[in-house]
Design a protein around this motif. Structure first.
Motif, PDB file in Angstrom:
ATOM      1  N   GLY A 146       0.818  -1.215   0.000  1.00 38.58           N
ATOM      2  CA  GLY A 146       0.000   0.000   0.000  1.00 38.58           C
ATOM      3  C   GLY A 146       0.848   1.260   0.000  1.00 38.58           C
ATOM      4  O   GLY A 146       0.561   2.226  -0.721  1.00 38.58           O
ATOM      5  N   THR A 147       1.905   1.243   0.782  1.00 42.85           N
ATOM      6  CA  THR A 147       2.801   2.398   0.853  1.00 42.85           C
ATOM      7  C   THR A 147       3.433   2.680  -0.503  1.00 42.85           C
ATOM      8  O   THR A 147       3.478   3.830  -0.956  1.00 42.85           O
ATOM      9  N   ILE A 148       3.921   1.634  -1.153  1.00 44.46           N
ATOM     10  CA  ILE A 148       4.547   1.817  -2.471  1.00 44.46           C
ATOM     11  C   ILE A 148       3.519   2.311  -3.483  1.00 44.46           C
ATOM     12  O   ILE A 148       3.787   3.239  -4.250  1.00 44.46           O
ATOM     13  N   MET A 149       2.347   1.711  -3.487  1.00 41.01           N
ATOM     14  CA  MET A 149       1.311   2.137  -4.433  1.00 41.01           C
ATOM     15  C   MET A 149       0.972   3.608  -4.218  1.00 41.01           C
ATOM     16  O   MET A 149       0.813   4.359  -5.180  1.00 41.01           O
ATOM     17  N   GLN A 150       0.896   4.009  -2.969  1.00 37.29           N
ATOM     18  CA  GLN A 150       0.600   5.411  -2.674  1.00 37.29           C
ATOM     19  C   GLN A 150       1.759   6.309  -3.121  1.00 37.29           C
ATOM     20  O   GLN A 150       1.535   7.373  -3.684  1.00 37.29           O
ATOM     21  N   GLU A 151       2.986   5.867  -2.903  1.00 36.37           N
ATOM     22  CA  GLU A 151       4.168   6.647  -3.315  1.00 36.37           C
ATOM     23  C   GLU A 151       4.191   6.878  -4.825  1.00 36.37           C
ATOM     24  O   GLU A 151       4.612   7.934  -5.274  1.00 36.37           O
ATOM     25  N   ILE A 152       3.758   5.864  -5.595  1.00 34.16           N
ATOM     26  CA  ILE A 152       3.815   6.006  -7.051  1.00 34.16           C
ATOM     27  C   ILE A 152       2.522   6.591  -7.622  1.00 34.16           C
ATOM     28  O   ILE A 152       2.365   6.690  -8.831  1.00 34.16           O
ATOM     29  N   GLY A 153       1.599   6.984  -6.733  1.00 34.02           N
ATOM     30  CA  GLY A 153       0.393   7.670  -7.177  1.00 34.02           C
ATOM     31  C   GLY A 153      -0.785   6.774  -7.507  1.00 34.02           C
ATOM     32  O   GLY A 153      -1.788   7.246  -8.032  1.00 34.02           O
ATOM     33  N   ASP A 154      -0.696   5.483  -7.197  1.00 34.34           N
ATOM     34  CA  ASP A 154      -1.790   4.552  -7.462  1.00 34.34           C
ATOM     35  C   ASP A 154      -2.604   4.385  -6.174  1.00 34.34           C
ATOM     36  O   ASP A 154      -2.512   3.363  -5.492  1.00 34.34           O
ATOM     37  N   GLU A 155      -3.399   5.396  -5.874  1.00 37.44           N
ATOM     38  CA  GLU A 155      -4.101   5.411  -4.602  1.00 37.44           C
ATOM     39  C   GLU A 155      -5.213   4.368  -4.513  1.00 37.44           C
ATOM     40  O   GLU A 155      -5.498   3.860  -3.431  1.00 37.44           O
ATOM     41  N   LYS A 156      -5.804   4.003  -5.640  1.00 34.72           N
ATOM     42  CA  LYS A 156      -6.854   2.982  -5.621  1.00 34.72           C
ATOM     43  C   LYS A 156      -6.277   1.642  -5.160  1.00 34.72           C
ATOM     44  O   LYS A 156      -6.844   0.977  -4.293  1.00 34.72           O
ATOM     45  N   ASN A 157      -5.152   1.228  -5.750  1.00 38.94           N
ATOM     46  CA  ASN A 157      -4.540  -0.033  -5.338  1.00 38.94           C
ATOM     47  C   ASN A 157      -3.908   0.069  -3.958  1.00 38.94           C
ATOM     48  O   ASN A 157      -3.842  -0.926  -3.231  1.00 38.94           O
ATOM     49  N   ALA A 158      -3.431   1.252  -3.583  1.00 33.16           N
ATOM     50  CA  ALA A 158      -2.924   1.457  -2.227  1.00 33.16           C
ATOM     51  C   ALA A 158      -4.042   1.197  -1.224  1.00 33.16           C
ATOM     52  O   ALA A 158      -3.850   0.483  -0.230  1.00 33.16           O
TER      53      ALA A 158
END
Length: 191
Positions: A146-158
């Motif tokens: 989740g942290t990585i997904m949020q870092e790369i801007g993929d908030e839905k998958n985060a």
């Protein structure tokens, strides 16, 4: 491993990346899969945070038990390398660990953590896939995903990864607030 402030986190705040505690109890004897099933059941029904933390620590103990003196030595050296911010050495040691014992989930998880600290998100994601393939309930890996997904801007998958982490471990510190705030951002506020 000493908790370094992950990229994107503010020093002094609770990091998103979930790490094992500094001290864990001895891993229970018997079949690790059966032990984990029992512990995850207990985690879901833990009546309070203190009980939940004790159960969570027992889960980490099972995950950290490699069953190999060589792997244990390499993990100790990995911790020392990470503590000295020698991520290159830590990666080489962890490469050896996953080669020696590819089913040792914590070798993959720790390497994912080091890749994350180096901002090598592709490497971290590849290792998190290995962790979750072997142990889909690894709440630390799910929170890290989740942290990585949020870092790369993929908030839905985060949000999806955070929700899964919270489903597996309903007592994961700060995760309910993270799911709530990110949920409002991604899905909007309920009417």
């Amino acid at each position: 491993m000493a908790q370094a402030t992950p990229p994107g986190a503010t020093p002094g705040t609770e990091p998103d990346w979930v790490e094992p505690p500094a001290k864990v109890p001895k891993a229970p004897q018997g079949d690790p899969t059966r032990n984990l099933d029992t512990l995850f059941g207990a985690l879901k029904v833990a009546p309070d945070e203190t009980t939940a933390k004790a159960v969570e620590n027992r889960i980490w103990a099972v995950w950290l038990a490699s069953g190999s003196d060589t792997v244990n030595l390499l993990m100790a050296r990995t911790k020392a390398a990470i503590d000295k911010d020698d991520h290159g050495l830590a990666i080489r040691l962890l490469d050896a660990i996953v080669e020696i014992k590819p089913d040792y989930v914590e070798g993959w998880n720790r390497r994912a953590t080091v890749f994350f600290l180096k901002k090598d998100y592709a490497g971290a994601l590849a290792d998190l896939r290995q962790v979750l393939r072997r142990e889909p309930r690894h709440f630390g890996a799910l929170a890290g995903l989740g942290t990585i997904m949020q870092e790369i801007g993929d908030e839905k998958n985060a949000l999806g990864a955070y929700r899964k982490a919270l489903e597996v471990n309903p007592h994961l510190k700060g995760m309910a607030d993270k799911v709530r705030s990110l949920g409002e951002k991604v899905e909007g506020r309920p009417i």
